[in-house]
Scaffold this active site. Structure first.
Site, mmCIF file in Angstrom:
data_model
loop_
_atom_site.group_PDB
_atom_site.id
_atom_site.type_symbol
_atom_site.label_atom_id
_atom_site.label_comp_id
_atom_site.label_asym_id
_atom_site.label_seq_id
_atom_site.Cartn_x
_atom_site.Cartn_y
_atom_site.Cartn_z
ATOM 1 C CG PHE A 210 26.336 37.718 26.077
ATOM 2 C CD1 PHE A 210 27.367 38.027 26.931
ATOM 3 C CD2 PHE A 210 25.775 36.450 26.159
ATOM 4 C CE1 PHE A 210 27.833 37.103 27.856
ATOM 5 C CE2 PHE A 210 26.225 35.519 27.076
ATOM 6 C CZ PHE A 210 27.262 35.855 27.929
ATOM 7 C CD GLU A 211 28.729 38.247 21.173
ATOM 8 O OE1 GLU A 211 29.634 39.038 20.882
ATOM 9 O OE2 GLU A 211 28.953 37.058 21.406
ATOM 10 N N GLY A 212 27.588 43.449 22.723
ATOM 11 C CA GLY A 212 27.131 44.826 22.614
ATOM 12 C C GLY A 212 25.694 44.916 23.083
#
Length: 608
Positions: free
Chosen positions: A416-418
């Site tokens: 997630f989120e990079g």
């Protein structure tokens, strides 16, 4: 607020992202969780009560729901309590909480498994683009209904061929002949809340006269726009109750007034919103980790082997203590960042920026720290759940025990989120770019360290007798270690360093450990100032164990980096310097861990 007061706030914060590497922070400059006031603690308690009443008894039902209606109905209940509008200003129907309070809410709701994912996607990447980049008309139309939960939000960035390289997206938007609409065509995937969202934040490239923009543009698309279809929910390893789908836009007509911000500004929006998502994910991961630790401690107390609770065995105590040390460290560093963000927001507002501009500027400034915490928080959660499975033993592998879900659900947080790999590279990339622009003086201190390793070592004869003087010297030396390695790597590879991802990853590991270790020491130092030394004996143990762990990790990562590019005399000199800068006095860490574990076992919970 007067400008003079704003300047004081500005001065007490680590204003430049990454500045902690070259500037010593004082304990008085940071915020610690013990400083949350009664109102903030009540808000967190409300969140935990909601999970206990509405979510935890229904985890199996949520995971096996055949439609998104259950999650949507739970989101409605959360909206009734105001949990969806914590960051939304009061004029748009929210509570207008400051950033660190919204971090506390993220932590308190982070133990909700799949529901937490739906909640954070809605309140974060779904709502914040409109809050920070929307015009007044857009904010007035969307934010009140998003804050109440009447409308649910989803964020549509990822595509089959564009994940980490988000700006390579192929979804297109072209202006209609009458100039009233953009016609959007494309495919998005891994869209959280896709099955029940009313509002989609969609990123596309505008086409005009046969030419396609280089950068993305963001649009607010209502579910009622037409031309929106979707696949069935994805079958996933974990977070099975989170509704995740592919979304298709087929000649979807979007009113021109629904362009978010300016044409071509979509990539910047995506990057800045992800900064928020990263630091909030660290807080949510902490909340999940605390719940797992509580379950593991409970089980260790209940489970009998060889005539006694397994909690009495040294190996189990070691695990419980190591879990606690990691969580305490994440907590210390995460709220340090959160308060730095709040202080910067206040200072920027006092200098004339609008509320949205100030928040975006603060988050952009501290993007390095946000990436650091995303990596640290998600990896501490993974460590905690892995050890939780081990404490449960055979039952840990059973789907009837809570570790099964916790283990599967935690894994997504490193993606997630990079991904954590991308975030590690971002940490180093942002540090070096700021140094090259003259925003952060890394090269000067790096050169000074290069001279120091050729000099006679300082044996500490004149060390201060103040609290944590020796430990702070250890942290200062760890900073010298990363400056030495980074400086040599830059000299060796120059602009091609970006191609040496293995070295960058090692440098990032060094930086992450330094920031978190310093945060733990500062937290305990401030606690002692507030509560006295007698009431912080265990906290000192926590700080000592974590600092020793960080020294080992910095040494290992530094050695991996050095041996990747240095040779002959340079290799020997740098390894000698690394050894000098990663020294710490030996202490009985076994006894420190036992004291930590005994406290938690006696309380049958994770509380300090």
């Amino acid at each position: 607020m007067a400008v003079a007061e704003a300047n004081k706030i500005f001065e007490r914060s680590s204003i430049r992202g990454g500045e902690f590497l070259i500037k010593e922070t004082q304990a008085s400059q940071i915020f610690i969780p013990e400083e949350f006031n009664e109102e903030q603690q009540m808000i967190a308690a409300t969140c935990r009560e909601f999970l206990a009443k509405e979510i935890w008894p229904r985890l199996d039902e949520i995971d096996h729901a055949k439609s998104p209606e259950l999650i949507a109905s739970l989101m409605d209940k959360a909206g009734e309590l105001g949990l969806l509008g914590t960051a939304v200003p009061e004029e748009y129907g929210g509570f207008g909480m400051n950033f660190n309070t919204s971090m506390l809410v993220a932590e308190a709701t982070g133990a909700g498994n799949s529901f937490s994912v739906a909640l954070s996607a809605h309140t974060g990447i779904g709502t914040l683009p409109i809050l920070y980049y929307g015009n007044e008309e857009q904010k007035s139309k969307y934010l009140p209904k998003l804050a109440s939960g009447e409308w649910k939000a989803a964020y549509c960035l990822t595509e089959p061929d564009s994940g980490s390289d988000a700006n390579s997206a192929k979804t297109k938007a072209r202006l209609s002949g009458d100039g009233q609409h953009y016609i959007v065509n494309g495919q998005k995937m891994w869209i959280t809340n896709g099955g029940f969202a009313d509002v989609f934040i969609v990123f596309a490239k505008v086409e005009e006269n046969g030419q396609t923009d280089k950068n993305l543009t963001a649009f607010i698309i209502d579910k009622t726009s037409g031309g929106i279809t979707m696949n069935e929910p994805e079958h996933k390893m974990g977070i099975k109750g989170s509704d995740t789908r592919q979304i298709f836009f087929n000649d979807c007509e979007v009113p021109v007034e629904n362009m978010l911000s300016e044409r071509g500004n979509g990539f910047k929006i995506a990057v800045n919103i992800l900064n928020i998502g990263r630091i909030k994910l660290a807080a949510a991961a902490l909340g999940g980790a605390k719940k797992v630790a509580e379950q593991a401690i409970n089980y260790a107390n209940e489970r009998k082997q060889f005539g006694t609770s397994i909690a009495n065995f040294g190996a189990i105590k070691h695990k419980i203590a190591e879990m606690a040390v990691g969580m305490y460290a994440t907590e210390s560093a995460a709220y340090r960042v959160g308060q730095n963000i709040d202080d910067l927001i206040t200072a920027f507002q006092a200098k004339g920026m609008s509320d949205s501009e100030a928040k975006l500027k603060a988050l952009e400034e501290l993007a390095i720290e946000c990436a650091i915490m995303k990596v640290h928080g998600s990896e501490v959660l993974d460590f905690v759940v892995d050890e939780g499975v081990q404490i449960f033993g055979g039952m840990g592998f059973s789907a009837d025990a809570p570790m099964d879900r916790a283990y599967r659900d935690s894994r997504i947080n490193r993606i997630f989120e990079g991904t954590n790999e991308i975030n590690r590279m971002l940490v180093v990339d942002m540090l070096l770019k700021r140094a090259m622009k003259g925003q952060l003086d890394l090269m000067g201190p790096a050169a000074a360290v290069g001279k120091e390793i050729m000099s006679i070592p300082d044996f500490g004869a004149d060390e201060e007798e103040t609290l944590f003087a020796k430990e702070k010297k250890v942290v200062r030396n760890l900073k010298k270690a990363v400056l030495m390695v980074a400086g040599a790597a830059v000299q060796k590879f120059m602009m091609k360093l970006s191609e040496e991802q293995e070295i960058i990853m090692s440098l990032a590991d060094m930086v992450i450990e330094i920031y978190v270790a310093e945060s733990v020491l500062l937290r305990v130092e401030k606690r002692i100032g507030l509560l006295g030394e007698e009431r912080n004996a265990l906290q000192k143990d926590l700080a000592l164990v974590y600092l020793n762990r960080s020294v080992e990790k910095v040494n290992s990562a530094g050695r991996a980096a050095i041996t990747s590019f240095a040779e002959s005399d340079e290799l020997n000199v740098m390894l000698m310097g690394l050894k000098r800068f990663t020294k710490i006095e030996p202490s009985n860490l076994k006894n420190a861990r036992r004291r930590i574990a005994d406290e938690l076992i006696a309380k049958n919970n994770y509380t300090f």
